[in-house]
Design a protein around this motif. Structure first.
Motif, short mmCIF file in Angstrom:
data_model
loop_
_atom_site.label_atom_id
_atom_site.label_comp_id
_atom_site.label_asym_id
_atom_site.label_seq_id
_atom_site.Cartn_x
_atom_site.Cartn_y
_atom_site.Cartn_z
N MET A 1 -6.01 -5.67 0.04
CA MET A 1 -4.99 -6.06 -0.91
C MET A 1 -4.73 -7.56 -0.78
N LYS A 2 -4.77 -8.28 -1.88
CA LYS A 2 -4.53 -9.72 -1.86
C LYS A 2 -3.07 -9.97 -2.23
N VAL A 3 -2.33 -10.57 -1.30
CA VAL A 3 -0.91 -10.82 -1.48
C VAL A 3 -0.67 -12.32 -1.54
N LEU A 4 0.03 -12.75 -2.60
CA LEU A 4 0.40 -14.16 -2.73
C LEU A 4 1.88 -14.31 -2.44
N TRP A 5 2.18 -15.09 -1.42
CA TRP A 5 3.57 -15.45 -1.14
C TRP A 5 3.92 -16.72 -1.91
N VAL A 6 5.15 -16.79 -2.41
CA VAL A 6 5.69 -18.01 -3.00
C VAL A 6 6.90 -18.41 -2.16
N THR A 7 6.84 -19.56 -1.52
CA THR A 7 7.90 -19.99 -0.60
C THR A 7 8.43 -21.37 -0.99
N ASN A 8 9.66 -21.62 -0.59
CA ASN A 8 10.27 -22.92 -0.88
C ASN A 8 10.04 -23.94 0.23
N THR A 9 9.24 -23.58 1.21
CA THR A 9 8.92 -24.50 2.30
C THR A 9 7.53 -24.19 2.82
N GLU A 10 6.96 -25.14 3.50
CA GLU A 10 5.72 -24.88 4.21
C GLU A 10 6.03 -24.23 5.54
N ILE A 11 5.03 -23.60 6.14
CA ILE A 11 5.15 -23.19 7.53
C ILE A 11 4.30 -24.15 8.35
N ASN A 12 4.51 -24.14 9.64
CA ASN A 12 3.88 -25.16 10.48
C ASN A 12 2.36 -25.10 10.47
N ALA A 32 4.29 -13.99 8.60
CA ALA A 32 2.93 -14.24 8.12
C ALA A 32 1.91 -13.95 9.23
N GLY A 33 2.23 -14.39 10.45
CA GLY A 33 1.31 -14.16 11.56
C GLY A 33 1.07 -12.68 11.82
N LEU A 34 2.13 -11.89 11.72
CA LEU A 34 1.98 -10.44 11.92
C LEU A 34 1.24 -9.80 10.76
N LEU A 35 1.50 -10.27 9.55
CA LEU A 35 0.85 -9.69 8.37
C LEU A 35 -0.65 -9.91 8.39
N THR A 36 -1.08 -11.08 8.82
CA THR A 36 -2.52 -11.38 8.83
C THR A 36 -3.27 -10.59 9.89
N GLN A 37 -2.56 -9.92 10.79
CA GLN A 37 -3.23 -9.06 11.77
C GLN A 37 -3.73 -7.76 11.14
N ASP A 38 -3.21 -7.45 9.96
CA ASP A 38 -3.64 -6.25 9.23
C ASP A 38 -4.88 -6.60 8.42
N GLU A 39 -5.99 -5.99 8.74
CA GLU A 39 -7.26 -6.32 8.09
C GLU A 39 -7.28 -5.93 6.61
N SER A 40 -6.34 -5.09 6.19
CA SER A 40 -6.32 -4.68 4.78
C SER A 40 -5.65 -5.72 3.90
N ILE A 41 -5.04 -6.74 4.51
CA ILE A 41 -4.29 -7.75 3.77
C ILE A 41 -5.02 -9.08 3.77
N SER A 42 -5.15 -9.67 2.58
CA SER A 42 -5.61 -11.05 2.44
C SER A 42 -4.42 -11.86 1.96
N LEU A 43 -3.91 -12.73 2.83
CA LEU A 43 -2.68 -13.45 2.52
C LEU A 43 -2.97 -14.84 1.97
N CYS A 44 -2.32 -15.17 0.86
CA CYS A 44 -2.35 -16.51 0.28
C CYS A 44 -0.90 -16.98 0.18
N MET A 45 -0.70 -18.28 0.24
CA MET A 45 0.66 -18.80 0.22
C MET A 45 0.77 -20.02 -0.68
N ALA A 46 1.67 -19.94 -1.65
CA ALA A 46 1.98 -21.08 -2.51
C ALA A 46 3.27 -21.70 -2.00
N CYS A 47 3.21 -22.96 -1.58
CA CYS A 47 4.33 -23.63 -0.91
C CYS A 47 4.88 -24.77 -1.76
#
Length: 417
Positions: A1-12, A32-47
């Motif tokens: 599953m490809k998940v796109l986060w939209v955040t008002n700040t960057e992470i480090n 985010a760090g915990l979510l990326t440990q799940d192999e079923s998730i592809s995380l993208c982030m718009a900052c």
């Protein structure tokens, strides 16, 4: 599953590539760090950032930048470009209070993926203006410093918030799915959109607060108060200051350690650019004879925050409105006794005289009473702290909250509701 986060700040993870260190939003990085440990998730982030990048991969996460301040004219095109490139299964927008939140929702609807958008409630700018003045004198609300002849004063900031609240209301009206965590945000959201699918998912805190030892009365600095923020009227540091003379009569050596730059000892430029609320805080400190009782800490990272919490006799939150305060959550996680105003969603995770002491937000004399009760009774302080830690460990359990978040993503993606 490809998940796109939209955040008002960057992470480090991404900010460091551009020579920056981010001290806010640490809970986002932890999640985010915990979510990326799940192999079923592809995380993208718009900052939301002035840095420029597109599909910049760091630690398995693809990052995309947008700028809703300096690039407003091209923001719609940028959002469309991000969505068309990522092709997300789920879009998770963190916070409804930003103008870009509505733009992302509209762009998703245009692409027929509006049903796969979920918004997280943080604060709510459509409700905060009701509580914004926080018992401030009329003269302070309408005062203007040199800086505020160019930018909004306190009253102007509230009016801006009201305008932003119109975007927030429209965002929630259009959204099909929402993540919240308190009775207060549930009431606010469902009064705007009675048909929204509301999911309760508690927050994951920053890593150091899970690793740190518990607070101990024998190791804290007695008669010391920790206060997390003093430059924003809603946080109501002035209420803390009004309570301090009452406390000081019984405990003359009381000290408040507060985050922020010392307004009495700063550069000439900073003094020129001072805002009305800061001036009011300074006037109160001088008028009430509190200069020796307030200690300014500057900006602190998570590890430094832990040290301040553990060193305090009590943590105080006197806000005029909160949804769920991360600062209170961090204090409770460490087992620090808490005195907090009974506003917003705070009663959803704190019970009066069981795991904290609550008071009416304008009743500075009851804030003083709460602090003096904790100062005067090691047994009460220890009991409140121990109960708070037990409750916080359940509320902020990483495994449980990650499972809940994953269940939300699965439900939204599969269109079960």
């Amino acid at each position: 599953m490809k998940v796109l986060w939209v955040t008002n700040t960057e992470i480090n993870s991404i900010a460091r590539k551009f020579g920056a260190t981010i001290v806010v939003g640490g809970w986002l990085e932890q999640t985010a760090g915990l979510l990326t440990q799940d192999e079923s998730i592809s995380l993208c982030m718009a900052c939301n950032t002035t840095n420029e990048y597109f599909d910049e991969v760091v630690d398995g996460v693809s990052y995309y930048s947008f700028d809703n301040i300096k690039n407003t004219s091209g923001l719609d095109a940028r959002i469309g470009k991000i969505l068309d490139h990522v092709k997300p299964d789920v879009v998770h927008i963190w916070g409804t209070e930003y103008s870009h939140s509505l733009k992302f929702v509209n762009a998703c609807i245009e692409r027929n993926i509006g049903s796969r958008v979920v918004v997280s409630i943080q604060g709510m700018v459509s409700v905060y203006p009701i509580h914004f003045f926080a018992n401030l004198p009329y003269s302070v609300v309408n005062h203007r410093t040199l800086k505020e002849f160019l930018r909004p004063n306190i009253n102007g900031t509230r009016e801006t918030m009201i305008r932003n609240g119109e975007n927030e209301i429209r965002t929630i009206e259009l959204a099909r799915h929402c993540i919240g965590r308190t009775d207060w945000d549930h009431a606010c959201v469902t009064q705007i959109n009675g048909g929204i699918n509301y999911y309760h998912v508690d927050e994951i805190l920053r890593e150091p607060f899970y690793e740190a030892p518990s607070w101990e009365y024998g190791k804290c600095n007695k008669k010391t108060i920790f206060f997390s923020q003093a430059d924003y009227p809603v946080k109501a540091f002035h209420t803390m200051l009004q309570a301090l003379p009452i406390i000081k009569k019984v405990y003359p050596d009381v000290v408040v350690n507060v985050l922020g730059e010392d307004p009495f000892n700063c550069s000439f430029k900073r003094k020129l650019m001072r805002r009305s609320y800061t001036k009011y805080i300074m006037d109160l400190i001088v008028k009430l004879g509190l200069k020796d009782n307030v200690n300014w800490l500057g900006r602190l990272d998570a590890d430094q925050m832990v040290k301040q919490y553990l060193g305090a006799n009590v943590f105080v939150c006197s806000s005029s409105i909160e949804n769920s305060s991360n600062s209170i959550a961090e204090a409770m996680m460490l087992g620090v006794p808490v005195a907090a105003s009974d506003v917003g969603g705070i009663k959803s995770f704190m019970t009066h005289e069981e795991d904290g002491i609550m008071f009416h937000d304008e009743a500075y004399y009851m804030l003083a009473d709460a602090v003096m009760k904790i100062f005067g009774s090691p047994e009460l302080a220890s009991r409140l702290g121990e109960n708070a830690r037990v409750r916080a460990l359940k509320i902020h359990d990483r495994d449980i909250n990650m499972r809940k978040l994953m269940d939300v993503y699965t439900t939204v993606n599969e269109g079960k509701k």
